[in-house]
Write a protein that holds these residues in place. Structure first.
Motif, mmCIF file in Angstrom:
data_model
loop_
_atom_site.group_PDB
_atom_site.id
_atom_site.type_symbol
_atom_site.label_atom_id
_atom_site.label_comp_id
_atom_site.label_asym_id
_atom_site.label_seq_id
_atom_site.Cartn_x
_atom_site.Cartn_y
_atom_site.Cartn_z
ATOM 1 N N ILE A 314 0.841 -1.209 0.000
ATOM 2 C CA ILE A 314 0.000 0.000 0.000
ATOM 3 C C ILE A 314 0.877 1.261 0.000
ATOM 4 O O ILE A 314 0.658 2.191 -0.767
ATOM 5 C CB ILE A 314 -0.941 0.000 1.226
ATOM 6 N N LEU A 315 1.903 1.252 0.859
ATOM 7 C CA LEU A 315 2.766 2.438 0.967
ATOM 8 C C LEU A 315 3.473 2.754 -0.343
ATOM 9 O O LEU A 315 3.705 3.914 -0.680
ATOM 10 C CB LEU A 315 3.822 2.239 2.059
ATOM 11 N N THR A 316 3.823 1.715 -1.080
ATOM 12 C CA THR A 316 4.601 1.954 -2.301
ATOM 13 C C THR A 316 3.738 2.034 -3.568
ATOM 14 O O THR A 316 4.192 2.558 -4.578
ATOM 15 C CB THR A 316 5.642 0.829 -2.506
ATOM 16 N N HIS A 317 2.502 1.523 -3.524
ATOM 17 C CA HIS A 317 1.708 1.472 -4.754
ATOM 18 C C HIS A 317 0.356 2.175 -4.700
ATOM 19 O O HIS A 317 -0.198 2.507 -5.747
ATOM 20 C CB HIS A 317 1.429 0.016 -5.140
ATOM 21 N N LEU A 318 -0.205 2.362 -3.522
ATOM 22 C CA LEU A 318 -1.592 2.873 -3.487
ATOM 23 C C LEU A 318 -1.731 4.261 -2.864
ATOM 24 O O LEU A 318 -2.827 4.800 -2.811
ATOM 25 C CB LEU A 318 -2.513 1.897 -2.731
ATOM 26 N N LEU A 319 -0.644 4.829 -2.385
ATOM 27 C CA LEU A 319 -0.738 6.166 -1.795
ATOM 28 C C LEU A 319 -0.316 7.222 -2.815
ATOM 29 O O LEU A 319 0.740 7.108 -3.434
ATOM 30 C CB LEU A 319 0.158 6.286 -0.556
ATOM 31 N N TYR A 320 -1.160 8.251 -2.946
ATOM 32 C CA TYR A 320 -0.919 9.306 -3.937
ATOM 33 C C TYR A 320 -1.040 10.684 -3.299
ATOM 34 O O TYR A 320 -1.662 10.841 -2.242
ATOM 35 C CB TYR A 320 -1.942 9.183 -5.076
ATOM 36 N N LEU A 321 -0.430 11.659 -3.976
ATOM 37 C CA LEU A 321 -0.547 13.058 -3.543
ATOM 38 C C LEU A 321 -1.337 13.827 -4.588
ATOM 39 O O LEU A 321 -1.031 13.741 -5.783
ATOM 40 C CB LEU A 321 0.843 13.694 -3.462
ATOM 41 N N SER A 322 -2.337 14.577 -4.152
ATOM 42 C CA SER A 322 -3.147 15.312 -5.130
ATOM 43 C C SER A 322 -2.338 16.485 -5.695
ATOM 44 O O SER A 322 -1.394 16.971 -5.069
ATOM 45 C CB SER A 322 -4.434 15.798 -4.490
ATOM 46 N N ASP A 323 -2.777 16.941 -6.874
ATOM 47 C CA ASP A 323 -1.980 17.906 -7.639
ATOM 48 C C ASP A 323 -1.757 19.250 -6.954
ATOM 49 O O ASP A 323 -0.631 19.712 -6.838
ATOM 50 C CB ASP A 323 -2.658 18.169 -8.987
ATOM 51 N N LYS A 324 -2.847 19.902 -6.531
ATOM 52 C CA LYS A 324 -2.679 21.294 -6.082
ATOM 53 C C LYS A 324 -2.439 21.418 -4.592
ATOM 54 O O LYS A 324 -1.562 22.134 -4.150
ATOM 55 C CB LYS A 324 -3.915 22.105 -6.464
ATOM 56 N N ARG A 325 -3.255 20.713 -3.818
ATOM 57 C CA ARG A 325 -3.133 20.891 -2.362
ATOM 58 C C ARG A 325 -2.153 19.908 -1.737
ATOM 59 O O ARG A 325 -1.864 19.984 -0.551
ATOM 60 C CB ARG A 325 -4.496 20.714 -1.699
ATOM 61 N N GLY A 326 -1.673 18.955 -2.541
ATOM 62 C CA GLY A 326 -0.751 17.965 -1.995
ATOM 63 C C GLY A 326 -1.422 17.117 -0.931
ATOM 64 O O GLY A 326 -0.816 16.755 0.084
ATOM 65 N N LEU A 327 -2.705 16.769 -1.157
ATOM 66 C CA LEU A 327 -3.424 15.932 -0.191
ATOM 67 C C LEU A 327 -3.003 14.479 -0.382
ATOM 68 O O LEU A 327 -2.991 13.977 -1.505
ATOM 69 C CB LEU A 327 -4.938 16.023 -0.414
ATOM 70 N N LEU A 328 -2.678 13.840 0.710
ATOM 71 C CA LEU A 328 -2.311 12.418 0.634
ATOM 72 C C LEU A 328 -3.589 11.587 0.614
ATOM 73 O O LEU A 328 -4.486 11.810 1.433
ATOM 74 C CB LEU A 328 -1.452 12.056 1.839
ATOM 75 N N TYR A 329 -3.704 10.650 -0.326
ATOM 76 C CA TYR A 329 -4.890 9.797 -0.364
ATOM 77 C C TYR A 329 -4.508 8.384 -0.764
ATOM 78 O O TYR A 329 -3.454 8.149 -1.351
ATOM 79 C CB TYR A 329 -5.976 10.368 -1.289
ATOM 80 N N VAL A 330 -5.382 7.438 -0.410
ATOM 81 C CA VAL A 330 -5.138 6.038 -0.751
ATOM 82 C C VAL A 330 -6.186 5.639 -1.780
ATOM 83 O O VAL A 330 -7.363 5.966 -1.644
ATOM 84 C CB VAL A 330 -5.163 5.133 0.505
ATOM 85 N N THR A 331 -5.724 4.963 -2.823
ATOM 86 C CA THR A 331 -6.639 4.629 -3.904
ATOM 87 C C THR A 331 -6.560 3.135 -4.228
ATOM 88 O O THR A 331 -6.050 2.346 -3.432
ATOM 89 C CB THR A 331 -6.359 5.532 -5.121
ATOM 90 N N ASP A 332 -7.090 2.724 -5.384
ATOM 91 C CA ASP A 332 -7.107 1.295 -5.712
ATOM 92 C C ASP A 332 -6.614 1.050 -7.134
ATOM 93 O O ASP A 332 -6.588 1.958 -7.959
ATOM 94 C CB ASP A 332 -8.523 0.735 -5.549
ATOM 95 N N VAL A 333 -6.218 -0.199 -7.399
ATOM 96 C CA VAL A 333 -5.861 -0.607 -8.760
ATOM 97 C C VAL A 333 -6.615 -1.892 -9.067
ATOM 98 O O VAL A 333 -6.871 -2.696 -8.176
ATOM 99 C CB VAL A 333 -4.342 -0.870 -8.937
ATOM 100 N N SER A 334 -6.999 -2.087 -10.328
ATOM 101 C CA SER A 334 -7.785 -3.278 -10.645
ATOM 102 C C SER A 334 -6.897 -4.460 -11.011
ATOM 103 O O SER A 334 -7.361 -5.592 -11.083
ATOM 104 C CB SER A 334 -8.769 -2.993 -11.761
#
Ligand code: DMJ
Length: 601
Positions: A314-334
């Motif tokens: 999860i730490l290496t593949h599913l955590l992302y930073l949003s473009d403008k505010r730099g919000l950290l979020y966790v997402t999914d892959v199929s």
């Protein structure tokens, strides 16, 4: 101008010309920044409001905890008055509904909260109802669950409700009923793999459900059945819980970095898809890996290995930073290697709390990892992570994610967060982290630190064009605008764990802001109601009050505001419905009374 300054004030190292050049450069930078800010069509500029830091006197926290207790009483008395013996109250019409077996789910889900809040009268009134429950099919159930008890929901709400109330009160009837129910639900495990089926036809003592099971529903019963085994001394329950864990552990997940995907064949115990997420349909399975290890006093090493593998991925593949505010979020892959959906499910907001709990209670070292079980994908993650202090990494992720979850609240005019995942877009967190590390770790790690709220004004809400301009700055869109009184969507579960593990009052303050919004927007004359549109204040209400509002949302808020911690995290573990179970002390009174020696150590 320098001429008029006294000698002592003169800046002797610069000439006037140099100072003028610096001033011009500063003006240019400021102008560029100002232009980069979003602006309204009439040319007015918009700046994010500053985040207010607040200092609350200690006595005030007790008053706040009392207010949550009053909220619980209001909700529960409404249920008692209008919906007793049914599952949930409809808080607008004062009708009831039977959506979880018709045995009174709100009462069972509320028992331990009553005990924690010292609500003795309510607890005493509830016990005879518990005693009379026969757990047979109720004719009142009219929803999709007619004819069977859904295994997962019945375990996490009813069985766990009974077990935790027993743990806190030692009322014998609670354990008797827990054992009766645990036993009645056992036919769910009658599959070749031992993975539980979706439901149980209790009257016929038969498991029912398709061969494809959902991860969260398969793998969120270990805490309950292990604790039941401990209390009753009946090792069969342990075997059932452990059978699920062993089946999951033996699956070949090397292509998925060791992380469990969403769908499984309950006959063969093989995964049937490659969808990786911590949101709906997977969430509590990841939660139970860590919590089973903690509850068994760190003796269930299989769970720990699986937790390490899953979180590494999860730490290496599913955590992302949003473009403008730099919000950290966790997402999914199929599928592995496939692009992320960039959906950030609000249900995933339990995850920062889980990371914080693990970082608080464990040493979390990569040295503990069994490298032979990793596979090439897992090894790649390992190669990146070995440059970091794993505990620190989990803490950073917890804080960054919890901040984003909170902002999804604070951004809305109602102060309540939307239930449906807002899609976003961004870049891999670990890549940004690598650049930060290689650049000498200057400043705070990416995704951390204070972030301003981005709230729509009245004017923007009325004008689609203005709203669109602001929306872009928020970095997410609202797919669904309802708020269902959830603890994840309320973020209160994570706020509680962040507060207890960091001691930083900001998390407590955020919890209070959320409680105030709940009071303001969701209270009805008889209880509390889910919300249809978080973009409005006053928010339009829905005729629903799910039982987890009393089991989880109000409990976590209450515990957040209490100064004394009745459930220290090294001694208690919460199930996924916020029902606390004690961490096993293998030599405690339980060992003699219930024969814990029968369980593997
Ligand atoms: C609860 O019933 C449990 O927390 C479950 O694991 C998923 N979420 C709901 C509340 O939102």
């Amino acid at each position: 101008m320098l001429r008029y300054l006294p000698d002592s004030f003169k800046i002797r190292r610069f000439t006037t010309r140099q100072l003028v050049a610096v001033a011009i450069a500063l003006l240019v930078v400021l102008a560029l920044y100002y232009n980069a800010l979003p602006h309204y069509s009439d040319g007015r500029r918009w700046t994010p409001p500053p985040v207010a830091a607040s200092r609350t006197p200690p006595a005030e926290w007790q008053r706040r905890a009392d207010q949550v207790k009053q909220a619980f009483l209001h909700a529960y008395h409404g249920y008692e008055t209008h919906a007793m013996l049914h599952d949930e109250i409809r808080p607008l019409s004062n009708q009831f509904k039977d959506n979880f077996n018709g045995w009174g789910v709100t009462l069972f889900d509320s028992l331990d909260t009553m005990i924690l809040m010292d609500l003795n009268d309510e607890f005493r009134r509830a016990l005879p109802v518990v005693e009379k429950a026969d757990f047979m099919p109720s004719p009142n159930v009219t929803n999709k669950h007619v004819g069977y008890a859904p295994f997962f929901e019945t375990v996490i709400r009813y069985l766990a409700g009974l077990l935790s109330a027993y743990a806190l009160s030692r009322e014998p009837i609670l354990l008797q009923q827990a054992e009766k129910l645990g036993n009645m639900l056992s036919p769910a495990f009658d599959t070749p793999s031992g993975f539980p089926l979706f439901g149980v036809n209790i009257a016929q003592a038969q498991g029912i459900g398709s061969t494809t099971g959902i991860l969260a529903e398969i793998a969120s019963c270990q805490l309950e059945y292990t604790y039941l085994a401990l209390l009753t001394g009946n090792k069969t329950y342990w075997d059932k819980a452990d059978g699920v864990m062993q089946g999951l552990a033996q699956a070949d997940l090397s292509a998925l970095g060791g992380m469990m995907p969403r769908r499984w064949n309950v006959e063969t115990s093989e995964p049937t898809d490659q969808f990786l997420s911590v949101g709906a349909a997977t969430d509590s399975a990841h939660e139970y890996l860590l919590k089973q290890y903690l509850m068994t006093a760190k003796s269930d090493r299989t769970s720990y290995q699986m937790y390490l593998r899953a979180t590494n991925h999860i730490l290496t593949h599913l955590l992302y930073l949003s473009d403008k505010r730099g919000l950290l979020y966790v997402t999914d892959v199929s599928r592995p290697g496939g692009g992320p959906s960039h959906r950030f499910e609000h249900l995933s907001c339990f995850f920062p709390g889980l990371l914080a709990l693990g970082a608080d209670q464990l040493d979390l070292s990569l040295d503990d990892l069994d490298l032979s079980a990793l596979g090439s994908e897992g090894l790649r993650s390992y190669e990146i992570l070995k440059h970091y202090d794993l505990r620190a990494l989990h803490k950073w992720a917890a804080e960054g994610l919890a901040t984003t979850c909170y902002l999804l609240y604070a951004d809305q005019p109602s102060g309540l967060a939307p239930d449906e995942p807002p899609p976003s877009a961004g870049n891999l967190w670990i890549a940004a982290l690598e650049r930060w590390r290689e650049g000498g770790q200057r400043g705070s790690p990416p995704g951390l630190g204070e972030k301003p709220t981005v709230r729509f004004t009245e004017e923007e809400l009325k004008n689609a064009k203005l709203r669109a301009i602001k929306a872009e700055w928020r970095d997410y869109y609202l797919q669904r605008t309802d708020y269902l009184l959830r603890p994840e969507a309320s973020t209160v579960e994570s706020l509680y764990l962040l507060w207890r593990t960091t001691g930083d009052p900001i998390w407590r303050e955020r919890g209070w802001a959320i409680f105030e919004a709940i009071e303001r927007e969701t209270k009805t004359p008889s209880a509390y109601a889910s919300i249809k549109d978080v973009l409005k204040s006053p928010a339009p209400q829905l005729d629903d009050m799910p039982s987890f509002f009393l089991a989880e949302t109000l409990k976590y808020l209450y515990l957040t505001f209490l100064d004394e911690d009745p459930l220290p995290l090294d001694r208690w573990v919460f199930n996924t419905e916020a029902h606390p179970f004690p961490v096993f002390t293998w030599s405690s009174w339980e060992k003699e009374k219930f024969g814990i020696g029968k369980l593997p150590s």
